[in-house]
Design an enzyme around this catalytic site. Structure first.
Site, PDB file in Angstrom:
ATOM      1  N   SER A 209     112.935   6.141  88.780  1.00 36.27           N
ATOM      2  CA  SER A 209     112.009   6.119  87.648  1.00 36.27           C
ATOM      3  C   SER A 209     112.055   7.467  86.932  1.00 36.27           C
ATOM      4  O   SER A 209     113.043   8.196  87.063  1.00 36.27           O
ATOM      5  CB  SER A 209     110.596   5.785  88.134  1.00 36.27           C
ATOM      6  OG  SER A 209     109.759   5.512  87.043  1.00 36.27           O
ATOM      7  N   ASN A 210     111.039   7.807  86.198  1.00 44.70           N
ATOM      8  CA  ASN A 210     111.021   9.075  85.465  1.00 44.70           C
ATOM      9  C   ASN A 210     109.579   9.566  85.344  1.00 44.70           C
ATOM     10  O   ASN A 210     108.658   8.914  85.833  1.00 44.70           O
ATOM     11  CB  ASN A 210     111.668   8.886  84.096  1.00 44.70           C
ATOM     12  CG  ASN A 210     110.972   7.803  83.310  1.00 44.70           C
ATOM     13  OD1 ASN A 210     109.834   7.958  82.893  1.00 44.70           O
ATOM     14  ND2 ASN A 210     111.638   6.660  83.154  1.00 44.70           N
ATOM     15  N   ARG A 211     109.403  10.693  84.667  1.00 51.50           N
ATOM     16  CA  ARG A 211     108.091  11.340  84.655  1.00 51.50           C
ATOM     17  C   ARG A 211     107.193  10.920  83.494  1.00 51.50           C
ATOM     18  O   ARG A 211     106.168  11.538  83.243  1.00 51.50           O
ATOM     19  CB  ARG A 211     108.278  12.859  84.647  1.00 51.50           C
ATOM     20  CG  ARG A 211     108.694  13.399  86.001  1.00 51.50           C
ATOM     21  CD  ARG A 211     109.064  14.864  85.920  1.00 51.50           C
ATOM     22  NE  ARG A 211     108.162  15.622  85.074  1.00 51.50           N
ATOM     23  CZ  ARG A 211     108.543  16.559  84.216  1.00 51.50           C
ATOM     24  NH1 ARG A 211     109.815  16.854  84.103  1.00 51.50           N
ATOM     25  NH2 ARG A 211     107.657  17.194  83.494  1.00 51.50           N
ATOM     26  N   SER A 212     107.553   9.873  82.779  1.00 49.68           N
ATOM     27  CA  SER A 212     106.725   9.477  81.631  1.00 49.68           C
ATOM     28  C   SER A 212     105.318   9.086  82.095  1.00 49.68           C
ATOM     29  O   SER A 212     105.152   8.327  83.045  1.00 49.68           O
ATOM     30  CB  SER A 212     107.380   8.289  80.918  1.00 49.68           C
ATOM     31  OG  SER A 212     106.461   7.745  80.009  1.00 49.68           O
TER      32      SER A 212
END
Ligand code: CTP
Length: 396
Positions: A209-212
């Site tokens: 995933s990512n840090r959004s």
């Protein structure tokens, strides 16, 4: 601009209440009808007589006044087109966030159905206190609007400068004018907004995933609904709550997001893709938890580029995409806009501490097919959302 608008000004007990008369005066000068409700604590900083003189109307503060019927708070709540509370203290925000109503102003807010704009004012530590932040997040979710607080000089010289200063009366008046002028800007339009991050499973307990945080997407969805649009908010996991004035759909993976968007696309007037979609997913999702070993290679395959797909099958819809650039590379903006057949591209900076992922502010550049480029200076994500939507409204 504010002629015939009925505005109820609330004042609560903070030092910034000395500025409430200036706010009332400016609203009256713009021909609004103004009534004031003040808490008992506000009376320590500003007198009812000042506010009565400037508003031209009696000021209310008692919950059970002798001269009115006991439903005074209901009549007051039904009267305005907009309520602005300036200043809104931490204590007042806490009361409203918890649905408490020990005073007249809180009672009015519990009955009111009009827009409520809160202008917080307090000391920096108080503003950043987790309970105050939680209360504000809760109120935002409930549909309350906020203006400020801002950085600047605080009440006393010993406090110095910091976050917590109430927005100036003219800034508040400008925001009120915008609220009225933008109420119907997107009326009758169906807008799909995406936000948050997608998650691609690797095994039953891990994912890519990512840090959004989802803050930008949620701000866009909320603001579009406030401008009168019918909003479908298709979001992945987020660190913030989705708005309450939108139809919300939680999706986890890029493929789920694509499926939901394809369902909504034909009937939509615009799609704004603010979601941070994972570009890759595991080729094979392990059915069992992957055990520790000396070396692990994950084979990844690309996810569909959802936005590019929408761009290819676009008919009447307007498409807004986001891009994240580090190292000042503005050059890619135009290329991405063309490649994905977009009507607007919002370029975020990934390499500045006050813009991009997981912060409350953003600094973006907008690209258009005409070749026009526009810089939006550092502003809250709510304000950046409104700038984007104003531009979109012109395209629809
Ligand atoms: N997007 C999408 N589907 C993907 C990846 C991204 O729809 N699989 C959308 C995003 O929601 C965003 C835009 O496309 O609106 C981002 O495009 P992208 O080319 O991924 O730009 P960057 O984030 O700048 O990434 P890159 O470094 O890959 O160029």
């Amino acid at each position: 601009m504010l002629a015939d608008r009925k505005i109820l000004v609330g004042a609560t007990g903070g030092i910034a209440a000395y500025k409430t008369p200036f706010l009332v005066r400016q609203l009256v000068e713009k021909k609004a009808s103004v009534r004031v409700v003040m808490t008992e604590a506000a009376g320590n900083f500003v007198t009812p007589l000042v506010l009565e003189t400037l508003s031209g109307n009696p000021v209310s503060s008692e919950l059970f006044p002798r001269q009115f019927a006991s439903t005074h708070h209901i009549e007051l709540a039904r009267w305005p087109d907009l309520i602005v509370v300036a200043p809104a203290t931490a204590d007042f925000i806490g009361r409203v966030a918890n649905g408490l109503a020990p005073d007249l102003l809180c009672n009015v807010l519990l009955v009111a159905t009009s827009t409520v704009l809160l202008a917080p004012a307090m000391n920096t530590e108080m503003w950043f206190h987790s309970q105050v932040q939680e209360n504000c997040a809760k109120l935002e979710k409930l549909g309350y609007e906020f203006i400020g607080p801002e950085e600047g000089k605080l009440a006393t010289a010993s406090e110095g400068e910091g976050m917590g200063r109430m927005s100036e009366p003219d800034t508040i008046v400008k925001r009120i004018e915008e609220i009225f002028s933008e109420r119907e800007l997107l009326k009758g339009k169906r807008i799909v907004v995406t936000g948050g991050r997608t998650e691609e499973a690797i095994d039953p307990v891990r994912y890519l995933s990512n840090r959004s945080s989802g803050k930008m997407g949620a701000a866009l969805a909320r603001a579009a609904a406030r401008m009168g649009a019918q909003v479908s908010f298709v979001h992945g996991r987020m660190s913030v709550e989705p708005p309450q004035n939108t139809d919300n759909f939680l999706v986890l993976t890029a493929e789920e997001m694509q499926k939901k968007l394809l369902e909504l696309y034909a009937k939509s007037d615009a799609v704004i893709m603010a979601a941070a979609v994972s570009d890759f997913r595991a080729e094979k999702v392990s059915r069992e938890k992957i055990r520790r070993k000396e070396h692990l290679t994950l084979e990844l395959v690309p996810n569909p580029d959802i936005l590019a797909g929408l761009g290819k099958s676009k008919k009447k819809q307007k498409l807004v995409g986001f891009a994240l650039e580090a190292g000042g590379g503005l050059g890619n903006g135009k290329k991405k806009l063309e490649e994905k057949n977009l009507d607007m591209l919002v370029l975020n900076r990934a390499d500045e501490p006050d813009a991009g992922f997981d912060v409350d502010t953003n600094r973006v550049t907008l690209f258009f097919p005409s070749g026009k480029k526009e810089e939006v200076p550092l502003a809250s994500k709510d304000e950046v959302a409104r700038v984007i939507l104003r531009k979109l409204a012109k395209l629809l």
